[in-house]
Design a protein around this motif. Structure first.
Motif, PDB file in Angstrom:
ATOM      1  N   ILE A   1      29.061  52.888  56.337  1.00  0.00           N
ATOM      2  CA  ILE A   1      28.934  52.633  54.702  1.00  0.00           C
ATOM      3  C   ILE A   1      28.494  51.214  54.616  1.00  0.00           C
ATOM      4  CG2 ILE A   1      29.550  52.154  52.037  1.00  0.00           C
ATOM      5  CD1 ILE A   1      31.492  54.050  52.488  1.00  0.00           C
ATOM      6  N   ALA A   2      26.831  50.270  54.019  1.00  0.00           N
ATOM      7  CA  ALA A   2      26.307  49.591  54.221  1.00  0.00           C
ATOM      8  C   ALA A   2      26.950  49.121  52.258  1.00  0.00           C
ATOM      9  CB  ALA A   2      24.663  49.127  53.991  1.00  0.00           C
ATOM     10  N   VAL A   3      27.497  47.818  52.634  1.00  0.00           N
ATOM     11  CA  VAL A   3      27.530  47.115  51.110  1.00  0.00           C
ATOM     12  C   VAL A   3      26.956  46.097  50.774  1.00  0.00           C
ATOM     13  CG1 VAL A   3      29.659  46.285  49.287  1.00  0.00           C
ATOM     14  CG2 VAL A   3      29.708  48.233  51.701  1.00  0.00           C
ATOM     15  N   VAL A   4      25.685  46.335  49.902  1.00  0.00           N
ATOM     16  CA  VAL A   4      24.962  45.351  49.496  1.00  0.00           C
ATOM     17  C   VAL A   4      24.916  44.843  48.366  1.00  0.00           C
ATOM     18  CG1 VAL A   4      22.987  45.149  48.662  1.00  0.00           C
ATOM     19  CG2 VAL A   4      22.869  47.500  50.037  1.00  0.00           C
ATOM     20  N   GLY A   5      25.256  43.597  48.600  1.00  0.00           N
ATOM     21  CA  GLY A   5      25.912  42.214  47.735  1.00  0.00           C
ATOM     22  C   GLY A   5      27.636  42.060  47.704  1.00  0.00           C
ATOM     23  N   LEU A   6      27.908  42.669  48.952  1.00  0.00           N
ATOM     24  CA  LEU A   6      29.232  42.695  49.207  1.00  0.00           C
ATOM     25  C   LEU A   6      29.669  40.980  49.425  1.00  0.00           C
ATOM     26  CD1 LEU A   6      32.052  43.189  50.101  1.00  0.00           C
ATOM     27  CD2 LEU A   6      31.246  43.151  52.569  1.00  0.00           C
ATOM     28  N   SER A   7      30.322  40.927  48.142  1.00  0.00           N
ATOM     29  CA  SER A   7      31.090  39.537  48.103  1.00  0.00           C
ATOM     30  C   SER A   7      32.070  38.633  49.059  1.00  0.00           C
ATOM     31  CB  SER A   7      31.711  39.005  46.645  1.00  0.00           C
ATOM     32  OG  SER A   7      31.683  37.620  46.617  1.00  0.00           O
ATOM     33  N   PRO A   8      31.831  37.681  49.932  1.00  0.00           N
ATOM     34  CA  PRO A   8      33.432  37.209  50.633  1.00  0.00           C
ATOM     35  C   PRO A   8      34.413  36.950  49.890  1.00  0.00           C
ATOM     36  CG  PRO A   8      31.088  35.227  50.453  1.00  0.00           C
ATOM     37  CD  PRO A   8      30.752  36.366  49.896  1.00  0.00           C
ATOM     38  N   LYS A   9      34.715  36.474  48.434  1.00  0.00           N
ATOM     39  CA  LYS A   9      35.632  36.387  47.321  1.00  0.00           C
ATOM     40  C   LYS A   9      36.540  37.265  47.470  1.00  0.00           C
ATOM     41  CE  LYS A   9      32.614  32.557  45.623  1.00  0.00           C
ATOM     42  NZ  LYS A   9      32.067  32.708  44.148  1.00  0.00           N
ATOM     43  N   PRO A  10      37.363  37.162  47.452  1.00  0.00           N
ATOM     44  CA  PRO A  10      38.500  38.305  47.794  1.00  0.00           C
ATOM     45  C   PRO A  10      38.675  38.998  45.946  1.00  0.00           C
ATOM     46  CG  PRO A  10      39.130  36.610  49.236  1.00  0.00           C
ATOM     47  CD  PRO A  10      38.490  36.056  48.502  1.00  0.00           C
ATOM     48  N   GLU A  11      38.190  37.826  45.438  1.00  0.00           N
ATOM     49  CA  GLU A  11      38.896  38.532  43.578  1.00  0.00           C
ATOM     50  C   GLU A  11      37.364  39.388  42.935  1.00  0.00           C
ATOM     51  OE1 GLU A  11      36.573  34.054  42.870  1.00  0.00           O
ATOM     52  OE2 GLU A  11      37.936  35.496  45.053  1.00  0.00           O
ATOM     53  N   ARG A  12      36.552  39.875  43.972  1.00  0.00           N
ATOM     54  CA  ARG A  12      35.666  39.990  43.733  1.00  0.00           C
ATOM     55  C   ARG A  12      35.649  41.662  43.644  1.00  0.00           C
ATOM     56  NH1 ARG A  12      30.137  37.338  41.993  1.00  0.00           N
ATOM     57  NH2 ARG A  12      30.613  35.573  41.458  1.00  0.00           N
ATOM     58  N   ASP A  13      34.955  42.403  42.787  1.00  0.00           N
ATOM     59  CA  ASP A  13      35.139  43.821  43.263  1.00  0.00           C
ATOM     60  C   ASP A  13      34.580  44.298  44.568  1.00  0.00           C
ATOM     61  OD1 ASP A  13      36.850  44.221  40.431  1.00  0.00           O
ATOM     62  OD2 ASP A  13      34.304  45.341  38.959  1.00  0.00           O
ATOM     63  N   SER A  14      33.681  44.141  44.584  1.00  0.00           N
ATOM     64  CA  SER A  14      33.005  44.497  45.596  1.00  0.00           C
ATOM     65  C   SER A  14      33.486  43.956  46.794  1.00  0.00           C
ATOM     66  CB  SER A  14      30.995  43.291  45.991  1.00  0.00           C
ATOM     67  OG  SER A  14      31.423  42.183  46.223  1.00  0.00           O
ATOM     68  N   HIS A  15      34.548  42.708  47.402  1.00  0.00           N
ATOM     69  CA  HIS A  15      35.638  42.855  48.279  1.00  0.00           C
ATOM     70  C   HIS A  15      36.341  43.496  48.430  1.00  0.00           C
ATOM     71  CE1 HIS A  15      36.606  39.508  51.034  1.00  0.00           C
ATOM     72  NE2 HIS A  15      37.968  40.271  51.184  1.00  0.00           N
ATOM     73  N   HIS A  16      37.202  44.137  47.247  1.00  0.00           N
ATOM     74  CA  HIS A  16      38.236  45.279  47.201  1.00  0.00           C
ATOM     75  C   HIS A  16      37.212  46.368  47.373  1.00  0.00           C
ATOM     76  CE1 HIS A  16      41.246  42.790  44.577  1.00  0.00           C
ATOM     77  NE2 HIS A  16      39.770  42.481  44.262  1.00  0.00           N
ATOM     78  N   VAL A  17      36.589  46.601  46.863  1.00  0.00           N
ATOM     79  CA  VAL A  17      36.075  48.451  47.482  1.00  0.00           C
ATOM     80  C   VAL A  17      35.628  48.271  48.526  1.00  0.00           C
ATOM     81  CG1 VAL A  17      33.892  49.447  47.237  1.00  0.00           C
ATOM     82  CG2 VAL A  17      34.905  48.548  44.875  1.00  0.00           C
ATOM     83  N   ALA A  18      35.320  47.169  49.798  1.00  0.00           N
ATOM     84  CA  ALA A  18      34.451  47.358  50.975  1.00  0.00           C
ATOM     85  C   ALA A  18      35.763  47.912  51.685  1.00  0.00           C
ATOM     86  CB  ALA A  18      33.595  46.231  50.917  1.00  0.00           C
ATOM     87  N   GLU A  19      37.116  46.678  51.377  1.00  0.00           N
ATOM     88  CA  GLU A  19      38.070  46.263  51.721  1.00  0.00           C
ATOM     89  C   GLU A  19      39.103  48.252  52.093  1.00  0.00           C
ATOM     90  OE1 GLU A  19      41.435  42.758  52.425  1.00  0.00           O
ATOM     91  OE2 GLU A  19      41.100  43.772  50.141  1.00  0.00           O
TER      92      GLU A  19
END
Length: 97
Positions: free
Chosen positions: A20-38
């Motif tokens: 799964i490619a995650v476009v806009g994945l943030s390196p910041k752990p508090e961001r939703d994109s980071h939570h979802v990818a993790e």
């Protein structure tokens, strides 16, 4: 499409697609994109970060664009975390790959 048909399709995608490619994945752990990818990683999916401003997120190499990663890896699913005004170019790129 009926709800049952949609559910069957979604289940099939989740069972057969592993990268799964995650476009806009943030390196910041508090961001939703980071939570979802993790979470996806914890469930056994390989995530591929698409973020031109980072080199690595969640232990995975970052790529600047979907097109760049598609030259090296097969992407099964594209998950986009961008402002709605910025989604169209990502959708076009996803279709192209």
């Amino acid at each position: 499409m009926s709800q049952a048909t949609f559910d069957d399709l979604a289940l099939n995608i989740l069972q057969t697609c592993r990268t799964i490619a995650v476009v806009g994945l943030s390196p910041k752990p508090e961001r939703d994109s980071h939570h979802v990818a993790e979470y996806l990683q914890q469930q056994g999916y390989r995530i591929v970060p698409i973020n031109p401003m980072a080199t690595e997120i969640l232990g995975e190499r970052c790529w600047p664009t979907l097109g760049a990663v598609a030259q090296h890896l097969k992407i099964d699913v594209v998950d986009v975390f961008r402002n709605s005004a910025d989604v169209a170019p990502s959708a076009d790129e996803a279709i192209a790959i």
